[in-house]
Design an enzyme around this catalytic site. Structure first.
Site: not given
Ligand code: VGL
Ligand code: ZN
Length: 201
Positions: A110, A85, A52, A155, A12
């Site tokens: 993810k 985010h 997302h 994460c 990430d």
């Protein structure tokens, strides 16, 4: 070059987790150049991307009366609510512009299911829905993984613990991670990783 059974997993390293981003992790961009330098050492290189849809269930803005960093109960357990985010296709969801993504063999996304968050690169937050990364690594003959990236206590932590559960030898290079540190979450993450057999280098 490290042996063929070793993978580097870069978690990430996206604009929203770097200074100026929607969920900025202090010093998040400090790790970009050293990660670029590390990638060529590994025969297998995986990048992850938090990804997302708008209105995701992990966003405080999705829940009436909720504020960022509140906790709620989801069907799969407690969940921190975050500022919006890493919305699919947005600049915030893009990799940090300084990250060299060309060496990546695999980019895994993810958190794209609206009703469930996914901190880990291996399983969503219900701890059962797989992302497919375990199979990817095992079919490539990987048994040892090194993790770096953002954020140490969310994460990276969840990915490291799940990697250990999947049977990989796991090392986290802590100096190439940065933490959010909500209410002691960094100390808890360190303890949880150590208990899971993760080496903190
Ligand atoms: C992360 C909170 C929400 C992370 C992702 O990358 O650590 N943290 N989504
Ligand atoms: Zn997220």
């Amino acid at each position: 070059m490290r042996p063929a059974n070793e993978a580097l997993i870069v978690i990430d390293v996206q604009n929203d987790f770097c200074p100026g981003g929607a969920l900025a992790v202090p010093g998040g961009d400090d790790i970009v150049a050293p990660i670029n330098a590390l990638m060529p050492e590994f025969p297998v290189r995986v990048l992850t991307q938090d990804w997302h849809p708008a209105g995701h269930s992990s966003f405080a803005s999705t829940h009436d009366g909720a504020a960022p960093y509140d906790m709620i109960d989801m069907p799969y357990g407690p969940q921190v609510l975050w500022p919006d985010h890493c919305i699919i296709g947005s600049d915030g969801a893009a990799f940090h512009p300084g990250l060299n993504i060309d060496p990546a063999d695999m980019i895994i996304r993810k958190g794209f299911r609206p009703e469930i968050d996914s901190y880990s690169a291996f399983f969503e937050n219900d701890h059962t829905t797989p992302t497919g990364l375990e199979g990817y690594l095992k079919t490539r003959g990987v048994d040892t993984v090194t993790l770096v990236g953002l954020a140490t206590d969310f994460c990276v932590n969840f990915s490291a613990v799940d990697a250990a559960k999947c049977g990989f030898q796991v090392r986290v290079i802590e100096s190439l991670t940065r933490a959010i540190d909500l209410d002691g979450s960094l100390a808890a993450a360190r303890q949880g990783m150590a208990d899971a057999g993760v080496t903190l280098a």
